[in-house]
Design a protein around this motif. Structure first.
Motif, PDB file in Angstrom:
ATOM      1  N   ASN A 394      46.148  56.013  27.966  1.00 14.67           N
ATOM      2  CA  ASN A 394      46.364  54.755  27.237  1.00 14.67           C
ATOM      3  C   ASN A 394      46.389  53.560  28.173  1.00 14.67           C
ATOM      4  O   ASN A 394      46.103  52.433  27.761  1.00 14.67           O
ATOM      5  CB  ASN A 394      47.673  54.823  26.454  1.00 14.67           C
ATOM      6  CG  ASN A 394      47.633  55.878  25.357  1.00 14.67           C
ATOM      7  OD1 ASN A 394      46.565  56.177  24.818  1.00 14.67           O
ATOM      8  ND2 ASN A 394      48.784  56.455  25.033  1.00 14.67           N
ATOM      9  N   GLU A 395      46.740  53.789  29.434  1.00 16.08           N
ATOM     10  CA  GLU A 395      46.859  52.691  30.387  1.00 16.08           C
ATOM     11  C   GLU A 395      45.502  52.252  30.918  1.00 16.08           C
ATOM     12  O   GLU A 395      45.332  51.081  31.317  1.00 16.08           O
ATOM     13  CB  GLU A 395      47.752  53.142  31.549  1.00 16.08           C
ATOM     14  CG  GLU A 395      48.108  52.051  32.529  1.00 16.08           C
ATOM     15  CD  GLU A 395      49.014  52.554  33.645  1.00 16.08           C
ATOM     16  OE1 GLU A 395      49.296  51.762  34.567  1.00 16.08           O
ATOM     17  OE2 GLU A 395      49.431  53.729  33.579  1.00 16.08           O
ATOM     18  N   ILE A 396      44.518  53.141  30.930  1.00 15.56           N
ATOM     19  CA  ILE A 396      43.219  52.845  31.552  1.00 15.56           C
ATOM     20  C   ILE A 396      42.502  51.670  30.886  1.00 15.56           C
ATOM     21  O   ILE A 396      42.062  50.740  31.583  1.00 15.56           O
ATOM     22  CB  ILE A 396      42.341  54.115  31.557  1.00 15.56           C
ATOM     23  CG1 ILE A 396      42.914  55.135  32.547  1.00 15.56           C
ATOM     24  CG2 ILE A 396      40.900  53.776  31.914  1.00 15.56           C
ATOM     25  CD1 ILE A 396      42.178  56.458  32.557  1.00 15.56           C
ATOM     26  N   PRO A 397      42.345  51.625  29.538  1.00 14.34           N
ATOM     27  CA  PRO A 397      41.653  50.467  28.933  1.00 14.34           C
ATOM     28  C   PRO A 397      42.343  49.141  29.241  1.00 14.34           C
ATOM     29  O   PRO A 397      41.679  48.120  29.442  1.00 14.34           O
ATOM     30  CB  PRO A 397      41.679  50.787  27.431  1.00 14.34           C
ATOM     31  CG  PRO A 397      41.868  52.270  27.352  1.00 14.34           C
ATOM     32  CD  PRO A 397      42.720  52.632  28.517  1.00 14.34           C
ATOM     33  N   ILE A 398      43.670  49.168  29.287  1.00 19.20           N
ATOM     34  CA  ILE A 398      44.415  47.930  29.572  1.00 19.20           C
ATOM     35  C   ILE A 398      44.092  47.442  30.978  1.00 19.20           C
ATOM     36  O   ILE A 398      43.841  46.249  31.204  1.00 19.20           O
ATOM     37  CB  ILE A 398      45.928  48.179  29.403  1.00 19.20           C
ATOM     38  CG1 ILE A 398      46.230  48.590  27.956  1.00 19.20           C
ATOM     39  CG2 ILE A 398      46.718  46.941  29.786  1.00 19.20           C
ATOM     40  CD1 ILE A 398      47.674  49.005  27.733  1.00 19.20           C
ATOM     41  N   LYS A 399      44.086  48.356  31.953  1.00 20.48           N
ATOM     42  CA  LYS A 399      43.813  47.975  33.334  1.00 20.48           C
ATOM     43  C   LYS A 399      42.359  47.528  33.508  1.00 20.48           C
ATOM     44  O   LYS A 399      42.092  46.569  34.250  1.00 20.48           O
ATOM     45  CB  LYS A 399      44.111  49.164  34.257  1.00 20.48           C
ATOM     46  CG  LYS A 399      45.577  49.559  34.308  1.00 20.48           C
ATOM     47  CD  LYS A 399      46.435  48.447  34.870  1.00 20.48           C
ATOM     48  CE  LYS A 399      47.882  48.901  35.008  1.00 20.48           C
ATOM     49  NZ  LYS A 399      48.754  47.825  35.534  1.00 20.48           N
ATOM     50  N   LEU A 400      41.442  48.207  32.856  1.00 26.29           N
ATOM     51  CA  LEU A 400      40.042  47.798  32.955  1.00 26.29           C
ATOM     52  C   LEU A 400      39.846  46.380  32.449  1.00 26.29           C
ATOM     53  O   LEU A 400      39.101  45.585  33.042  1.00 26.29           O
ATOM     54  CB  LEU A 400      39.159  48.773  32.168  1.00 26.29           C
ATOM     55  CG  LEU A 400      39.039  50.209  32.708  1.00 26.29           C
ATOM     56  CD1 LEU A 400      38.181  51.048  31.778  1.00 26.29           C
ATOM     57  CD2 LEU A 400      38.455  50.212  34.112  1.00 26.29           C
ATOM     58  N   ASN A 401      40.512  46.062  31.360  1.00 24.92           N
ATOM     59  CA  ASN A 401      40.413  44.712  30.798  1.00 24.92           C
ATOM     60  C   ASN A 401      41.108  43.698  31.691  1.00 24.92           C
ATOM     61  O   ASN A 401      40.603  42.591  31.909  1.00 24.92           O
ATOM     62  CB  ASN A 401      41.010  44.712  29.397  1.00 24.92           C
ATOM     63  CG  ASN A 401      40.856  43.358  28.717  1.00 24.92           C
ATOM     64  OD1 ASN A 401      39.740  42.879  28.520  1.00 24.92           O
ATOM     65  ND2 ASN A 401      41.977  42.731  28.374  1.00 24.92           N
ATOM     66  N   ALA A 402      42.284  44.066  32.231  1.00 26.86           N
ATOM     67  CA  ALA A 402      43.058  43.133  33.058  1.00 26.86           C
ATOM     68  C   ALA A 402      42.328  42.810  34.357  1.00 26.86           C
ATOM     69  O   ALA A 402      42.389  41.676  34.844  1.00 26.86           O
ATOM     70  CB  ALA A 402      44.436  43.722  33.349  1.00 26.86           C
ATOM     71  N   PHE A 403      41.634  43.794  34.933  1.00 23.16           N
ATOM     72  CA  PHE A 403      40.974  43.596  36.225  1.00 23.16           C
ATOM     73  C   PHE A 403      39.492  43.265  36.089  1.00 23.16           C
ATOM     74  O   PHE A 403      38.776  43.230  37.097  1.00 23.16           O
ATOM     75  CB  PHE A 403      41.131  44.850  37.087  1.00 23.16           C
ATOM     76  CG  PHE A 403      42.553  45.162  37.455  1.00 23.16           C
ATOM     77  CD1 PHE A 403      43.449  44.150  37.763  1.00 23.16           C
ATOM     78  CD2 PHE A 403      43.004  46.471  37.478  1.00 23.16           C
ATOM     79  CE1 PHE A 403      44.757  44.431  38.100  1.00 23.16           C
ATOM     80  CE2 PHE A 403      44.309  46.768  37.814  1.00 23.16           C
ATOM     81  CZ  PHE A 403      45.196  45.743  38.127  1.00 23.16           C
ATOM     82  N   ASN A 404      39.027  43.069  34.855  1.00 26.59           N
ATOM     83  CA  ASN A 404      37.629  42.703  34.605  1.00 26.59           C
ATOM     84  C   ASN A 404      36.657  43.743  35.156  1.00 26.59           C
ATOM     85  O   ASN A 404      35.586  43.416  35.680  1.00 26.59           O
ATOM     86  CB  ASN A 404      37.319  41.324  35.208  1.00 26.59           C
ATOM     87  CG  ASN A 404      38.056  40.211  34.496  1.00 26.59           C
ATOM     88  OD1 ASN A 404      38.201  40.227  33.274  1.00 26.59           O
ATOM     89  ND2 ASN A 404      38.536  39.236  35.263  1.00 26.59           N
ATOM     90  N   TYR A 405      37.033  45.007  35.041  1.00 27.83           N
ATOM     91  CA  TYR A 405      36.138  46.089  35.442  1.00 27.83           C
ATOM     92  C   TYR A 405      35.121  46.333  34.332  1.00 27.83           C
ATOM     93  O   TYR A 405      35.396  46.080  33.155  1.00 27.83           O
ATOM     94  CB  TYR A 405      36.920  47.388  35.674  1.00 27.83           C
ATOM     95  CG  TYR A 405      37.637  47.459  36.995  1.00 27.83           C
ATOM     96  CD1 TYR A 405      37.031  47.052  38.175  1.00 27.83           C
ATOM     97  CD2 TYR A 405      38.934  47.971  37.066  1.00 27.83           C
ATOM     98  CE1 TYR A 405      37.693  47.138  39.381  1.00 27.83           C
ATOM     99  CE2 TYR A 405      39.609  48.062  38.274  1.00 27.83           C
ATOM    100  CZ  TYR A 405      38.977  47.643  39.435  1.00 27.83           C
ATOM    101  OH  TYR A 405      39.632  47.731  40.625  1.00 27.83           O
ATOM    102  N   PRO A 406      33.931  46.880  34.675  1.00 21.82           N
ATOM    103  CA  PRO A 406      32.990  47.310  33.612  1.00 21.82           C
ATOM    104  C   PRO A 406      33.646  48.374  32.734  1.00 21.82           C
ATOM    105  O   PRO A 406      34.365  49.241  33.231  1.00 21.82           O
ATOM    106  CB  PRO A 406      31.804  47.883  34.407  1.00 21.82           C
ATOM    107  CG  PRO A 406      31.887  47.244  35.755  1.00 21.82           C
ATOM    108  CD  PRO A 406      33.347  47.040  36.022  1.00 21.82           C
ATOM    109  N   ARG A 407      33.421  48.294  31.431  1.00 22.47           N
ATOM    110  CA  ARG A 407      34.058  49.231  30.500  1.00 22.47           C
ATOM    111  C   ARG A 407      33.045  50.150  29.813  1.00 22.47           C
ATOM    112  O   ARG A 407      33.414  50.962  28.975  1.00 22.47           O
ATOM    113  CB  ARG A 407      34.862  48.452  29.445  1.00 22.47           C
ATOM    114  CG  ARG A 407      36.107  47.797  30.024  1.00 22.47           C
ATOM    115  CD  ARG A 407      36.872  47.015  28.977  1.00 22.47           C
ATOM    116  NE  ARG A 407      36.164  45.812  28.587  1.00 22.47           N
ATOM    117  CZ  ARG A 407      36.191  44.679  29.277  1.00 22.47           C
ATOM    118  NH1 ARG A 407      36.874  44.607  30.400  1.00 22.47           N
ATOM    119  NH2 ARG A 407      35.524  43.619  28.856  1.00 22.47           N
TER     120      ARG A 407
END
Length: 764
Positions: A394-407
């Motif tokens: 559950n934490e991974i999508p939040i971190k990807l969005n917060a750090f502007n990583y490709p999703r």
């Protein structure tokens, strides 16, 4: 009007109190009931897990011993030795068996003694060495052990009733004995091997830090083999019949309540299919209920506090609802000329909350500014936690969005990089982490941020997760290989360092990054096979390669003989053969560590046997240096320069003086006893040396073999007697210990070119 107001006030308070207290009482009651049930179920499961853990720990040790002994007795050498009569002539056979038995006892299993018996040849080997056994001992062994039903059996024996000679130290009143009849696959048993383990060793394995819980192990006869409290070993090897009956009447595993000495116990048991032992756990029911009682009291206290708070809240709320006009009046009537601090003190609860929320929002803005300044460190921390498996799905999508990583991606791949060696470089070990961080920065520049996540350094390894958006898998793998080679070239160009890269299998979900990290590290371990500066794909590894193969003893013995004889050329040749043998097939990487570690320990043992001191005498430093090596070439060079050549130099320096003294002693014995039956074996027995060793030393010092030197000396004596005495040729031959005079005449003619008679005639 006043009474109505008061009555309305109490009604309001009672309604609010009921609304607040009834849910608390219901919730507290249900919580206590469900918590008690959950604790009871958890305790039962915990006890069963404890039993499983005890069984696993104990049987892991027993199975390791069983498998090691089975492997040992099934070797062709032992199957040959068990039918041989061991004597002085076959001392090397005994030495081989004894060393293998000692090696088996080095395992961390608590073995006190291993006894190998050959009833056919009438000998026995234990820690005291080799001994012959008489007929009564054979009968005792046959009655005690060969009469057992199975060929391999775990039995419990008292120290005083052990049925064969042993060296156990009476550490325990009872011993667990593994008895195997030999040969294993033959119908007629002519030998036996037994392993003695004190019951206290099992007690140490199964010891747990639970004072209120007892663990026991029963054998097939329902005797207590071991107890978690060592004070019971040897004092009480009986079991209540009621518990035994309850266990027999139920399934393979289970739990039941039983009363012992008027105290109710929870009994948990588990039967083992390996050796038909039964594992038990006994704990007082009262101890199990302590948690439920604690939960009950805690629930009662919390509910009481909540009820009290509800009462207070009801009173305060009623007052506030009853006097809204007064509150508004107090707020409006405050003077605008008062100081700001005094205004905050006089604010009501809602105003204080509002003020506090505003302060939190302001602080949050400051924190966001600081986080933006430290986003790089936060990204690295996230990737490190991801590789360690500490990030939830559950934490991974939040971190990807917060750090502007490709999703969005098709596949992910993890690259792990390690420095091969700092040898022959200006850097030392203390600079390795700094070099990895520098390489980490280089990779950030070499790979586009849209094709990777943040590179990190973790556990002396640089790791990068690459992103694949290409449908062509083969093209993408070529891209990964090209990137890996490019990284190697750039690091070589900038730092002059060789690096190796391990590449995991492709994966789709970031939650699998931990497994991918382990795969890349596993791939790097195969550097020992493929060499330094390698790019290793986990997909290409032969992970099913053979782990255990025969240890090259013959090569090792020849190498050690070359070291003992200070023969550097032969030592180089045998060393090359050893590493060629190790590298001849594709094996699991652990194989190389196992066989080379064993070779290292053998070299250390040889150093101690030779009594040679090297520059570094701390064996732990040897091990540390050895495990830091990454390739077979480096390992071979390390063995040669650290052990083989220094040992040869020490032996060569020591034997130069010793060999000369030994040769002089042999010559003196020849001159004193030439007219007696004399041989190199007899001289070796007198000097307490190996005949082959003396032969090599004598050859090296005199440039003649022992037999040649003895012959020449006897011929010289014969010439002296022919010239100075009247002894006949036959008498001279007899005095020189020739079987007949013709042999003497042939030897004399071969050396001097004429017969003894002609030699005497020419002199006269």
């Amino acid at each position: 009007m006043k009474w109505c107001r008061i009555k309305h006030y109490y009604k309001m308070m009672i309604v609010i109190l009921m609304i607040s207290t009834v849910p608390v009482i219901i919730t507290g009651t249900l919580s206590y009931w469900q918590s008690s049930q959950a604790i009871q179920n958890y305790s039962n499961q915990e006890k069963m897990q404890n039993i499983y853990q005890i069984q696993t720990n104990v049987e892991q040790v027993l199975k390791n011993i069983d498998h090691s002994i089975t492997y040992f007795v099934r070797t062709s050498q032992l199957q040959q030795y068990i039918h041989e009569s061991i004597s002085a002539e076959t001392f090397s056979d005994y030495d081989t068996i004894k060393r293998d038995l000692n090696h088996l006892q080095t395992l961390d299993t608590g073995i006190e003694d291993i006894v190998l018996v050959s009833l056919e040849q009438g000998w026995l080997i234990n820690n005291n060495g080799l001994m012959h056994i008489d007929q009564s001992t054979k009968e005792s062994i046959t009655n005690h052990y060969l009469s057992l039903a199975d060929n391999s059996t775990w039995i419990l024996e008292e120290y005083e009733t052990i049925g064969l000679p042993h060296t156990v130290q009476h550490r325990s009143s009872h011993y667990i004995n593994l008895a195997k009849k030999l040969p294993l696959l033959a119908s007629e048993k002519t030998g036996l091997i037994t392993v003695f383990i004190p019951s206290s060793a099992l007690t140490e394995i199964m010891e747990r830090r639970v004072d209120a819980e007892s663990f026991l192990i029963l054998d097939e006869a329902n005797q207590i083999i071991s107890h978690s409290n060592s004070n019971y070993i040897g004092d009480n090897f009986t079991m209540p019949e009621q518990i035994i009956t309850s266990i027999r009447s139920q399934a393979k595993e289970g739990q039941f309540d039983h009363i012992i000495d008027d105290i109710p116990y929870k009994v948990t048991y588990l039967h083992s299919d390996y050796n038909n032992w039964t594992y038990l756990s006994l704990v007082k029911v009262s101890d199990l209920n302590k948690r439920s009682s604690s939960i009950g009291w805690i629930t009662f206290i919390i509910c009481s506090i909540l009820l009290l708070l509800s009462l207070i809240a009801s009173i305060l709320s009623s007052k506030k609802l009853y006097r809204p006009i007064r509150r508004i009046h107090e707020l409006v009537s405050q003077s605008n000329e008062e100081h700001q601090q005094q205004s905050l003190v006089n604010q009501n609860e809602f105003s204080l909350i509002e003020t506090h929320i505003n302060q939190l929002l302001n602080k949050n803005k400051h924190l966001e500014v600081r986080m933006q300044n430290q986003v790089s460190q936060l990204k690295q921390l996230f990737i490190i936690r991801l590789l360690q498996g500490k990030v939830t799905a559950n934490e991974i999508p939040i971190k990807l969005n917060a750090f502007n990583y490709p999703r969005v991606w098709k596949q992910l791949t993890l690259l792990s990089l390690q420095i091969d060696t700092l040898k022959n470089h200006s850097f030392d070990k203390s600079n390795s982490d700094l070099l990895l961080f520098a390489i980490n920065n280089i990779i950030e520049d070499l790979i586009d941020s849209q094709k990777r996540l943040t590179p990190v350094v973790i556990n002396h390894t640089q790791s990068t997760i690459l992103i694949n958006n290409n449908d062509d898998y083969q093209q993408y793998m070529r891209f990964i290989n090209d990137k890996a080679n490019y990284i190697q070239k750039e690091v070589k160009r900038i730092f002059g360092l060789s690096i190796s890269i391990g590449i995991s299998q492709p994966f789709k979900d970031l939650i699998e990054a931990k497994e991918a990290y382990h795969e890349s590290i596993e791939a790097l371990k195969y550097r020992i096979k493929v060499g330094a500066e390698s790019v290793i794909f986990f997909d290409n590894l032969n992970r099913s390669g053979q782990l255990f193969i025969d240890y090259p003893k013959n090569i090792k013995y020849k190498l050690f003989d070359a070291i003992k004889l200070a023969n550097r050329t032969k030592a180089d040749h045998e060393s090359e053969k050893l590493f060629t043998y190790i590298n001849r097939e594709d094996h699991h990487h652990n194989y190389y560590q196992i066989i080379l570690t064993r070779f290292l320990y053998d070299l250390i043992e040889l150093k101690q046997v030779l009594g040679v001191e090297l520059a570094q005498e701390d064996n732990q430093v040897f091990l540390t240096e050895f495990f830091e090596l990454k390739t077979l070439a480096d390992i071979k060079d390390w063995f040669t320069q650290t052990f083989i050549y220094p040992l040869i130099e020490k032996v060569e320096a020591r034997t130069k003086s010793e060999d000369k003294t030994l040769s002089e002693k042999i010559i003196q014995i020849i001159q004193d006893e030439f007219d007696h039956d004399i041989s190199l074996d007899i001289i070796a027995s007198k000097l307490h040396y190996n005949p082959n060793y003396l032969s090599n030393i004598f050859q090296k010092e005199t440039h003649r073999s022992f037999s040649e030197y003895l012959l020449l000396y006897r011929i010289a004596k014969a010439k002296e007697w022919l010239a100075e005495t009247n002894m006949s040729v036959k008498e001279i031959a007899a005095k020189l210990k020739y079987n007949n005079s013709q042999n003497f005449i042939r030897s004399f003619r071969r050396i001097e070119g004429l017969t003894p008679g002609k030699y005497r005639n020419e002199l006269r």
